[in-house]
Design a protein around this motif. Sequence first.
Motif, PDB file in Angstrom:
ATOM      1  N   VAL A  56       0.834  -1.148  -0.011  1.00 51.83           N
ATOM      2  CA  VAL A  56      -0.006   0.086   0.042  1.00 51.83           C
ATOM      3  C   VAL A  56       0.858   1.198   0.064  1.00 51.83           C
ATOM      4  CG1 VAL A  56      -1.657   1.387   1.224  1.00 51.83           C
ATOM      5  CG2 VAL A  56      -1.796  -1.314   1.286  1.00 51.83           C
ATOM      6  N   GLN A  84      -1.667  -1.047  -3.968  1.00 46.82           N
ATOM      7  CA  GLN A  84      -2.741  -0.114  -3.660  1.00 46.82           C
ATOM      8  C   GLN A  84      -2.137   1.170  -3.329  1.00 46.82           C
ATOM      9  OE1 GLN A  84      -5.718  -1.300  -5.080  1.00 46.82           O
ATOM     10  NE2 GLN A  84      -5.061  -3.033  -5.480  1.00 46.82           N
ATOM     11  N   ILE A  86      -3.579   4.863  -1.480  1.00 50.85           N
ATOM     12  CA  ILE A  86      -4.502   5.638  -0.965  1.00 50.85           C
ATOM     13  C   ILE A  86      -4.048   7.089  -1.078  1.00 50.85           C
ATOM     14  CG2 ILE A  86      -5.580   6.013   1.230  1.00 50.85           C
ATOM     15  CD1 ILE A  86      -5.263   3.097   2.002  1.00 50.85           C
ATOM     16  N   ALA A 106      -7.068   3.594  -4.915  1.00 48.32           N
ATOM     17  CA  ALA A 106      -7.934   2.427  -4.038  1.00 48.32           C
ATOM     18  C   ALA A 106      -8.770   3.466  -3.306  1.00 48.32           C
ATOM     19  CB  ALA A 106      -7.212   1.712  -3.524  1.00 48.32           C
ATOM     20  N   ALA A 125      -7.139  -1.794   2.005  1.00 47.97           N
ATOM     21  CA  ALA A 125      -6.751  -1.670   0.507  1.00 47.97           C
ATOM     22  C   ALA A 125      -5.677  -2.701   0.335  1.00 47.97           C
ATOM     23  CB  ALA A 125      -5.770  -0.290   0.660  1.00 47.97           C
TER      24      ALA A 125
END
Length: 230
Positions: A56, A84, A86, A106, A125
């Motif tokens: 992430v 992913q 964020i 995401a 995520a």
Amino acid sequence: MKVNGPLIRVLLVDDDPLVRAGLRMMLSGDGDIVIVGESEDGAGVREAVAEYRPDVVLMDVRMPVMDGIAATEELRSGNTPGPQVIVLTTFDADATVARALRAGAAGYLLKHTDPERIVEAVRRAASGEPVLSPSVARALMDRVAGRVPEEHPSGADRRARARARLALLSAREREVAEAVTAGLSNAEIAERLYMSMGTVKAHVSSALTKLDLSGRIQLALLAHDARDPD
């Protein structure tokens, strides 16, 4: 905390060292999350991802050389699966949200979000789940779908294009796409459509591949665009 599964590897991207320090302190307190690296600008994200292999990326929007949305597009544009992303920022303007989600993020969280929710967003995520609550996801998609600049296709044109793309999916994949649009988790989709979790994940993955999309939120936006206006 007892860790039952693999650690979630997180990369922090923000030009403010105090923000990075705060996020590191917040996330490092959970035994299943480890901060593997940091970058102070979007221009260094691709190299940092190659070096640290995060699951992430927590990405700021406004940075001096390359902004977070451009960096997200760069990460999500390749054929190989990437981490992913964020987007974590102080800006909640509709246009910024739209750009981030269509770039392949995401999720989108504000920096004043409760720490517990940021931690949960990282976990979701990492598991391939959208990080926004269903109510927030629906509101975001409604605002995004309703804001079409003049240089973009009309609502009817966009709807026709979205429907043509969704026609590439099987009937079951379209059902799953509609459930994703409703903001449902994999578990909720499995219960609603009487599928196993593995089957839901397989349908989502197949739909993303067929449509050349990088995440569930992009799939939800496309399905939303295909709907008749209220």
